[in-house]
Structures are given as C-alpha cells and as structure tokens.
Enzyme design. Structure first.
Site, short mmCIF file in Angstrom:
data_model
loop_
_atom_site.label_atom_id
_atom_site.label_comp_id
_atom_site.label_asym_id
_atom_site.label_seq_id
_atom_site.Cartn_x
_atom_site.Cartn_y
_atom_site.Cartn_z
N ASP A 1 0.86 -1.19 0.00
CA ASP A 1 0.00 0.00 0.00
C ASP A 1 0.89 1.23 0.00
OD1 ASP A 1 -2.80 1.20 0.42
OD2 ASP A 1 -1.60 2.15 2.00
N ASP B 1 -2.67 -0.48 6.51
CA ASP B 1 -3.59 -0.73 5.39
C ASP B 1 -3.15 -1.95 4.59
OD1 ASP B 1 -4.91 1.46 6.28
OD2 ASP B 1 -4.80 2.60 4.42
N HIS C 1 -5.42 4.73 6.78
CA HIS C 1 -4.71 5.61 5.84
C HIS C 1 -3.23 5.74 6.19
CE1 HIS C 1 -8.39 6.69 3.78
NE2 HIS C 1 -8.94 6.96 4.94
N GLU D 1 0.97 5.60 0.51
CA GLU D 1 0.35 6.88 0.85
C GLU D 1 1.02 7.92 -0.04
OE1 GLU D 1 -2.26 7.11 2.65
OE2 GLU D 1 -2.17 5.02 3.28
#
Length: 562
Positions: A82, A227, A222, A84
């Site tokens: 994942d 995540d 988040h 960000e």
C-alpha cells in the site's frame, strides 16, 4: 485468418521483449490504439489468443506459456503493498509512505515499511487524513532508496493491492524514471476480486467495508503498513471464498479479478448515427420509459463510451441492460445541454439518475428557540445538499450568539468552536473532541456553500453561446439568483429587441432578490458557476449591459466577415 496469425506473432514478439503485460498494454501494442478499456481489451485478447499454445491470457495479464508461474493457492507467495501519496495524480504527486506484507501459505510472514521524503510540501488535507507530518518526512529516505529496498523485499513474488491501478500508476512512474521499466505483471486487485466474489452480498468494496465484513483485526487508517496488513487479511478471506467455488491456482484467482466482458457491449449499435455536437440523450426501455438522461459536449463520443469503457455505476449499468433505444436532441452548446439535462431530470425523474432519485436535495437550517433544526421550508440558511451535514451543522450552531449568527458568512462561531476543540483535545476528552470535530467540519462545509450561493445570487450576467441554428446565438440572462430568460439572437435589428426584453425581465427580477433560494434555483446557479469560472471557448460571459452585448455581436459579425 492470416491477420489473426500475424497479430499473434507480433504479440509473442512483444511478450518476449517486454515480458508479461496487462491486457490493456497488450491490446494497445497489438491493435495500435492509444485508448482502450480493460474490459474491451480482455474480450478482444481472449478471442485472439484462443487456441494458441504460446500465449496465456488470464483476463488481467497476458504472458508466454512457460514464463508464467502458476502455483497452488495454498502454496503461493504474495506481497501485499500500500502507498500513501501527496495527492491523486501519479503525474504530479509523490509517494510519501510505502508498506507491504508478505503472505505465504495463506499466512503473513514478513513486513516492510518506510516513510519517503516526497520533496514537496505535504498538503494539509493529506496530513489530516494520514497523521503524517512534514518534519518526519524531511528526515525520511528518498524514493530511490525506498523503492530499491521494496523491490528487494518483494523479489519475484506477485504483487497485490487494493484498488491496484492507483498504486500501480505511482509505482510504475518511479520505476520508469529510475529503471526504465514497468512491473513484470500488474498487481492483483483485491477490490476487483471482492466485487466478483461478494456480488450481491456487499455493496461497497472499500478496504474499510471489507475489513468490517470479514471482521479482520487490523483496521484501515490511511497509513501504509496497517492498510497493507488489513488488505492481506482481507485477501486470505477472499482466497478462501475463491477456493469454495473451485479456484486452485494463482491463474484462477487472477481470472476472477479480471474485468468481465460486459453484456451491454452488443448494444453499441444503438449509438450509431449520433452527431459530434452538444446535446442531451435519453435512454429508453422497451416500454419507452426514460431510464436515464445525460448531456454531452460530443454526443457521439459520449454515447460510444458507455459501451467501450469499464462498468458504469450500478444504476446506470442497470439502465444499459434494459436499454432498447437511445434518443438524442442536438443543442447549440454544452451550457444549453447542461440546463436542459437538469430540466428533463426534474420533469421525468429517470430512475437511473441519482439526482432524480433524490427527492429531498435541499434542506434549510431554522432557529427554534435556542436550538437550530433542519427544515424543508425555505429560509436564508440554505439550501444545503446533505441532511446529515445540515444536522451536524445545526448542533454546532446551537450555542452561537446573535452576533455570531449575523457574521455567519465570515465564519461566525467557527473560531470559538475551534478553540473549544483544542481545549478538549488537550484535556484528553477525545470522544467529545471527535463529536465536535465532525460538527465543525459540517459547519465549515455549510458556511462555504452559503458564501458561494450568496455570491452567485448577486450575479448580473448575460451568457452568449452558439445556437443550433447557424448564425444565431442563445443569450442566457442571469439575475436575481436564476436564469430569468433565454433569448435567441439573430443578426440585425431584431437582436436589439431581444436584448432589451431580456434586460427588462432581469430588472423585474430584482424585486425578489431577497427571497430564499429554492433547491432547484441553487442547483442551477451551482451549475452556471462552473461554466462562468471556466468558460469553454464558445461561451462569452458579459455584464448586463446592452451596449456590451451588442458590441460583442458586432465583433462576431465583423470577425466572420473578415
């Protein structure tokens, strides 16, 4: 037949040179097209590769036989990752955190996590959403270093991500910039897999929805590693569901996650003959009932897109399945089409139009004693599009003074409420702080909407756009918070009469300028605002002045004569 064989030979050469490709990349290379949807690409490639022993198409990726590992699901190693980022655009924004979990034998066995220095300012909304701070990112390693460590961690294991196309775009942009290559194969998408396996059981397939549905212990927040961990736990549950319906190997899982050929593809002939002009279109079923109304700047391109692109939102997809006839009406401009679309939706209430289904699309805040309540009765505090947001804003206003209420468009009680929020947080009263935070955010949205509507209802403008008839213009006279009239202008003295008539109606509308806006009037104004702030080339935005309007008309005639 020879064309198909030549195409397959070219595809094999491309795969030998570049390795495994996504169905979209393979179709672009094979058919020399710059734009093709994943669903259409998968359908075409399945037809082309059927029966060829050199190539395997899983529905999501295309590879050469023998170069495509296909382990059993209970033995497969997968790397769930994942990202960000500082924004939603892979072209403009940067990665600021990367997390990953290795899953082997349907169990998490290792993790990877690192912050990344994006070398750009972290937007405030991203900081609020993620909890990341600019100071900690400045001390983080560069994307080149983190990417190298991540690739070493992942090794040859297939990648998995939730809404994988988003993460893939960011990752491949960095790979291309630093290594001149893409991923060897597209990541498996858990969102796509969930849509297939949970069809009819779960409406939303966001990571938070899936985590709640399966009851996984890790809650998405988040941040990259949590995540990725939540995605890995969801993936294990999805693999279990896939095994229940007969999936045994990784290729079976990829096939389940691949876009399915849409049944509506066969209805694309209904769009034949559509012109490349602005207008509105109506989808009708076999009973001639209008199912959906839309608008387009280019009717032909828009209508074709319904049958070429990926699945539409559920209500529109259902309308496409019931579609028997498309009716289109050519108009002079996109502005005229937008206003006509709104009118038709209100008149016909098509079931697939979200605005048509929403009976209550505007509520108001009203004072009742010391409290504020949400009401359908028009008043100065509205209309507000969301009843839930209006309810939260009403709670935030409950303690405001008369002075704060008078100054609402300038912020009113917001500074006091923000100070109260800071005090609650410092006092560790987190539950109260969370409730107040939600109310403040709702009030901020409401205040911003009221400011915008207040500005829009003061507009005194004439918008000139092309008419359907050659050589004519359509004049939209805006005053008193609404389009007061639309006049057709043709060359000659008749145009002056139409302009004077439009201006007279605008002057008469000034008598009701203080009346509350209705939800329909607010919707019209918000639509107009988009065209006024970013007018298309054919639209002229002029003040309500007869001299300026006639001068513009004279200039257009002079330009055509020249």
């Amino acid at each position: 037949m020879q064309l198909a064989l030549d195409a397959l030979d070219r595809l094999v050469d491309t795969l030998e040179e570049r390795g495994t490709l996504s169905v979209t990349e393979a179709a672009r290379a094979l058919f020399a097209t710059s734009s093709i949807s994943a669903g259409l690409a998968a359908s075409l490639l399945e037809e082309v590769t059927a029966g060829d022993s050199r190539v395997v198409c899983t529905g999501a990726a295309v590879s050469l036989v023998g170069k495509h590992d296909d382990p059993l699901l209970e033995e497969v190693g997968l790397v769930v990752f994942d990202l960000e980022t500082t924004g939603l655009s892979a072209a403009r924004d940067q990665i600021c955190e990367l997390g990953a979990v290795r899953v082997r034998g349907l169990e998490p066995v290792d993790t990877f996590q690192s912050l990344v220095d994006p070398r750009v300012e972290l937007p405030a909304q991203v900081a609020r959403l993620t909890g990341l701070r600019q100071e900690e990112l400045r001390n983080a390693p560069s994307i080149a270093e983190v990417l190298g460590r991540f690739l070493a961690f992942a090794g040859d294991d297939p990648l998995v991500a939730h809404n994988a196309r988003f993460d893939q775009r960011f990752l491949e942009r960095q790979l291309l910039a630093r290594h001149g290559r893409r991923l060897s194969e597209p990541p498996l998408c858990t969102a796509a897999l969930a849509r297939r396996l949970l069809e009819g059981r779960l409406r939303q397939v966001s990571l938070a929805s899936l985590a709640h549905f399966f009851g996984v212990p890790t809650r998405p927040c988040h941040r990259a590693l949590p995540d990725a961990e939540a995605t890995a736990e969801v993936l294990v549950h999805l693999i279990g569901l896939a095994q229940e319906i007969g999936a045994r190997r990784l290729s079976d899982l990829r096939a389940l996650a691949a876009p399915r050929k849409r049944r509506v593809y066969g209805k694309r002939s209904l769009a034949q003959g559509a012109p490349t002009r602005p207008g509105v279109y109506l989808f009708r079923d076999r009973h001639e009932q209008v199912l959906y109304v839309g608008r387009a700047r280019d009717l032909r391109a828009r209508l074709r897109s319904y049958f070429r692109s990926d699945r539409q939102r559920p209500s529109v997809e259902a309308a496409l399945h019931a579609l028997e006839r498309i009716e289109w009406r050519v108009l002079g401009s996109e502005l005229e089409a937008a206003l006509e679309e709104l009118r038709l939706i209100r008149e016909l209430e098509p079931p697939a139009n979200s605005r048509g289904r929403r009976k209550e699309h505007g509520v108001y805040l009203r004072r009742r004693g010391e409290e504020f309540v949400v009401s359908k009765k028009p008043g100065p505090l509205g209309p507000i599009g969301s009843r839930r947001r209006a309810s939260l804003a009403a709670r935030a206003l409950a303690s405001c003074t008369e002075a704060e209420l008078d100054a609402l468009l300038r912020g009113g009680p917001l500074p006091r409420l923000r100070a109260r929020l800071a005090h609650l947080a410092e006092s560790l009263r987190y539950e109260e702080a969370a409730r107040l935070r939600d109310r403040i955010e709702a009030l901020e949205h409401v205040v911003e909407r009221l400011r915008r509507l207040d500005r829009l209802r003061r507009l005194e403008l004439c918008l000139l756009a092309p008419a359907v008839e050659p050589g004519r213009l359509r004049a939209f006279f805006v005053s008193g918070g609404a389009v007061q009239t639309v006049r057709s202008l043709q060359p000659g003295a008749a145009a002056n009469l139409e302009i004077e008539a439009g201006l007279a109606l605008c002057r008469a509308a000034g008598d009701r300028a203080g009346d509350p806006l209705t939800p329909n009037e607010a919707e019209d104004l918000l639509l107009l605002d988009g065209f006024i702030r970013r007018p298309p080339p054919e639209l002229a935005v002029l003040p309500l002045d007869a001299g300026r309007i006639t001068a513009h008309l004279a200039g257009r005639r002079f330009a055509r004569a020249a």
